[in-house]
Design an enzyme around this catalytic site. Structure first.
Site, mmCIF file in Angstrom:
data_model
loop_
_atom_site.group_PDB
_atom_site.id
_atom_site.type_symbol
_atom_site.label_atom_id
_atom_site.label_comp_id
_atom_site.label_asym_id
_atom_site.label_seq_id
_atom_site.Cartn_x
_atom_site.Cartn_y
_atom_site.Cartn_z
ATOM 1 N N SER A 1 40.138 34.214 33.085
ATOM 2 C CA SER A 1 40.025 34.756 34.441
ATOM 3 C C SER A 1 40.129 36.274 34.458
ATOM 4 O O SER A 1 39.937 36.887 35.498
ATOM 5 C CB SER A 1 41.119 34.166 35.336
ATOM 6 O OG SER A 1 42.393 34.484 34.819
ATOM 7 N N HIS B 1 33.958 30.965 34.518
ATOM 8 C CA HIS B 1 35.240 31.084 35.207
ATOM 9 C C HIS B 1 35.282 30.145 36.405
ATOM 10 O O HIS B 1 34.679 30.409 37.450
ATOM 11 C CB HIS B 1 35.474 32.538 35.643
ATOM 12 C CG HIS B 1 36.774 32.723 36.363
ATOM 13 N ND1 HIS B 1 36.963 33.660 37.342
ATOM 14 C CD2 HIS B 1 37.967 32.054 36.262
ATOM 15 C CE1 HIS B 1 38.199 33.579 37.815
ATOM 16 N NE2 HIS B 1 38.815 32.612 37.171
ATOM 17 N N GLU C 1 32.067 31.360 38.550
ATOM 18 C CA GLU C 1 31.727 32.750 38.237
ATOM 19 C C GLU C 1 31.188 32.778 36.807
ATOM 20 O O GLU C 1 31.910 32.447 35.862
ATOM 21 C CB GLU C 1 33.003 33.596 38.356
ATOM 22 C CG GLU C 1 32.766 35.010 38.790
ATOM 23 C CD GLU C 1 34.069 35.763 39.023
ATOM 24 O OE1 GLU C 1 34.014 36.767 39.718
ATOM 25 O OE2 GLU C 1 35.131 35.366 38.501
ATOM 26 N N ASN D 1 38.496 38.090 41.160
ATOM 27 C CA ASN D 1 39.883 38.476 40.916
ATOM 28 C C ASN D 1 40.050 39.993 40.914
ATOM 29 O O ASN D 1 41.085 40.516 41.332
ATOM 30 C CB ASN D 1 40.385 37.886 39.595
ATOM 31 C CG ASN D 1 40.635 36.395 39.703
ATOM 32 O OD1 ASN D 1 40.671 35.851 40.798
ATOM 33 N ND2 ASN D 1 40.794 35.724 38.576
#
Length: 724
Positions: free
Chosen positions: A424, A445, A457, A495
């Site tokens: 991540s 991800h 992702e 993120n």
């Protein structure tokens, strides 16, 4: 390919078959609707036409009204573009016609397509046909008479539920409920529909105008009671979505004052809702999701996706077991590898529990669940990796461990095998630096829980091949994810953009703001959980680890609070052990834990940043802005570095990955709505008061001062720094 338009063919039996043709879904564009009216008018004039059958070309009735018109209205603000379909076409031309019209439906009749069918005098439908009115998902209500005819055909309670949920029902259920008149095999659909239309014309079958029916409507007092319950439910489940209450108001208007009055009210309210911020946001999200399928130099260069039949997942923890579940329930074989028998058994049991959970929720049949579990094999070595098409590594966030794994699997897996990591936050170039297969290395991800969350992702490096990206995009779609292709950097797109969210929440607490008040403000904005309850759910270890990654990557503009460390030291770990900011007891809603207050006070004493030693006084609106404006600011850096292909990719990723409220259109869309200038000035003021955490990015400053939307494409002069 069939010609786009509306065709009419008059048979020797005197039945005119009117066919809508607009592949692939026979969407009702404005020219198509005009063509329908022209053909109906012609059929009414012709003496050789006794009755009409309405159908769609290519085994599909219609996917509904053209949503591109919504987008055009949102951009121009010109509601006059919206055609008068409900009264002019469905009531005057179709329902009140002097000759009967029968809908011959197969494949699907969705939204405006179903509403056209409801305006016909009978509906003959093929088996396994989908029927739905999903308009509420786009911030509007059914606008072609659906709010009035559906309750008169189904009954009030069933109609409300069908519109509220926006979920399709199959033709078999529609027949039981009274929505359709007959189910016939696809090959006989037109033949039976023609005969049915002639029987109506010859008075052998009833000539039913749905808008005039009242036999399925309850008494006025009973109807008001049903509507009252529905309104209370909407307040709980659709608090920020005005279309739900508006739909119930319009339904009630038709019950009290009659169907035609209800149709007029529906047309007026539909246009008002179409101009609302809610509709603008939801329609933007709809198109943003569609746009993710277009990846320049990947999906437009003639490449064809390779079949991925078997995937190895390394690591059977929370993420690995979730990824394995997502694959097997969509018919992809999985080899799940762990380091010892104990961990492997736990991993397999977690997959089994995930699958059982899907059965309990009605998302998977028992038969399909058993089939899915038969596609899972647990292993302790790499022997079964010799014929896999893809490996997804899902171990803990440890660079040296990941490097060792990739070095091993490169030697064992076949040369076409995709080497994916579920990291991540770790730079993919570091993970793959010990391999010679950099073109096969890609980030996959997933968001937790991986078998439920719909975002995937896909992280590419400058060396990841277009073929590998295309293959992973295709796998993403097969397992019912929305794949968003992003560039390689710390935290990638989602993120990375959202790291200031929890840090900003901690900064506010250090400034003296109550964490529970922060959570309430964010939930009221539209998030399902506030940042502190979310931290409880995720566990504090995750917050600590991720915070360190971003502190290293973006030194000088992060905020590190002592609070998490103090919570861990006091024996708290959130929901995991039932003790966090909130108290967690089985069967009860989480409630704020007053005993956490001394820990918060100690954290504030250590941080020592309260202005003049006094708690900061802020409104609910200021709380939201102080949390989310830094997120928009980081999103600006993500856009500037071209970590995403387009701004709308970050919008859909924020909605699906971080639960940003969809009715606000996603992070960047909301930023443009609030105004880049207001965001810039606010951040500038806060940065002077509270430090670099709030410092506006160069991109935001430029867009604000020049009056350019944040979502406008990045200029070609900055292409050299693109992460893509």
């Amino acid at each position: 390919m069939a010609r786009i338009g509306v065709a009419m063919d008059v048979g020797g039996d005197g039945v005119a078959v009117v066919t809508v043709s607009n592949p692939p879904a026979n969407v009702l564009t404005i020219p198509i609707l005009s063509g329908l009216k022209e053909k109906y008018d012609e059929a009414m004039r012709r003496n050789d036409v006794k009755a009409i059958v309405l159908t769609g070309n290519g085994g599909r009735f219609s996917g509904g009204f053209d949503i591109n018109v919504f987008e055009k209205i949102h951009k121009t603000g010109d509601i006059s573009i919206f055609p008068d379909v409900s009264v002019e076409l469905v009531v005057n031309t179709m329902e009140d016609a002097k000759k009967p019209i029968v809908a011959a439906v197969e494949g699907f009749a969705l939204g405006g397509g179903l509403e056209l069918a409801l305006g016909c005098h009978a509906r003959i439908v093929a088996p396994r046909t989908q029927l739905s009115l999903p308009e509420l998902l786009l911030g509007v209500i059914p606008g072609f008479g659906g709010t009035q005819r559906l309750p008169r055909l189904l009954g009030l309670g069933e109609a409300i539920e069908m519109m509220r949920s926006s979920k399709p029902i199959m033709s078999e259920e529609g027949k039981e409920l009274g929505l359709i008149d007959a189910i016939v095999p696809s090959g006989e659909l037109l033949k039976v529909s023609r005969l049915w239309a002639l029987d109506i014309a010859n008075r052998r079958k009833p000539w039913v105008r749905s808008l005039h029916r009242i036999d399925k409507l309850p008494s006025l007092s009973e109807a008001r009671n049903i509507l009252k319950i529905a309104r209370e439910e909407a307040k709980k489940t659709a608090l920020h979505l005005p279309q739900h209450q508006a739909c119930l108001d319009v339904i009630e208007d038709g019950i009290v004052h009659g169907g035609y009055t209800g149709v007029l009210k529906e047309a007026k309210v539909s246009k008002e809702l179409l101009l609302s911020e809610t509709s603008k946001g939801l329609v933007h999200v709809f198109f943003a999701q569609r746009a993710t399928s277009k990846v320049p130099n990947v999906t437009d260069v003639g490449l064809k996706p390779r079949k991925v039949k078997k995937v190895a997942v390394i690591g059977g923890g929370l993420m690995g077991s979730g990824i394995a579940t997502a694959l097997i329930v969509n018919n992809i074989y999985v080899v799940l590898k762990e380091i010892n028998s104990e961990y492997l058994l736990k991993g397999v049991k977690m997959v089994e529990a995930n699958v059982r959970g899907l059965v309990v929720k009605g998302k998977l049949t028992q038969g399909n669940a058993e089939k899915a579990l038969s596609m899972l094999k647990g292993v302790l070595d790499y022997a079964d990796f010799k014929d896999v098409d893809m490996v997804i590594e899902a171990v803990i966030e440890n660079i040296s461990l990941k490097q060792a794994i990739f070095s091993e699997i490169e030697k064992i897996c076949p040369p076409h095998c995709i080497l994916a990591t579920n990291t991540s936050s770790i730079d993919l170039n570091k993970i793959g630096e010990r391999t010679s297969s950099q073109d096969r290395i890609v980030g996959a991800h997933f968001f937790s829980p991986a078998h439920i969350m719909s975002l995937l992702e896909i992280v590419r490096t400058e060396r990841t091949s277009a073929q590998v990206i295309l293959d992973l995009v295709t796998v993403g779609k097969i397992i019912k994810k929305v794949p968003v292709v992003v560039g390689n950097c710390a935290g990638f797109a989602v993120n990375r953009a959202f790291f200031p969210y929890s840090q900003g929440a901690h900064l506010l607490v250090s400034l003296g703001v109550d964490p529970f008040r922060i959570d309430r403000a964010i939930v009221n904005f539209g998030f399902p959980l506030g940042p502190f309850q979310l931290q409880d759910v995720a566990g504090y270890g995750v917050g600590m680890a991720v915070g360190k990654v971003f502190a290293d990557a973006f030194a000088g503009r992060t905020y590190r609070s002592p609070l998490l460390e103090l919570l861990i030291r006091s024996g708290r770990n959130g929901k995991n052990n039932g003790k966090g900011y909130y108290i967690y007891e089985k069967g009860r809603k989480p409630v704020p834990d007053p005993s956490v207050q001394p820990i918060i006070e100690e954290s504030r004493r250590i941080a020592n940043i309260m202005p003049g030693g006094k708690p900061l006084s802020v409104s609910q609106q200021e709380i939201v802005e102080m949390l989310l404006f830094p997120v928009v600011n980081e999103a600006c850096r993500v856009l500037d570095e071209e970590v995403v292909i387009r701004a709308s990719d970050l919008d859909i990723a924020s909605v699906l990955g971080m639960s940003f409220p969809s009715f606000r259109g996603g992070l960047v869309f909301w930023g443009d709505l609030v105004g880049p200038n207001h965001i810039y000035k606010s951040l500038k003021k806060w940065s002077e008061l509270y430090g670099n955490f709030y410092r506006p990015s160069r991109f935001l400053e430029e867009r604000a001062t020049k009056g350019i939307p944040l979502s406008a494409p990045v200029s070609s002069s900055s292409r050299s720094k693109s992460r893509l």
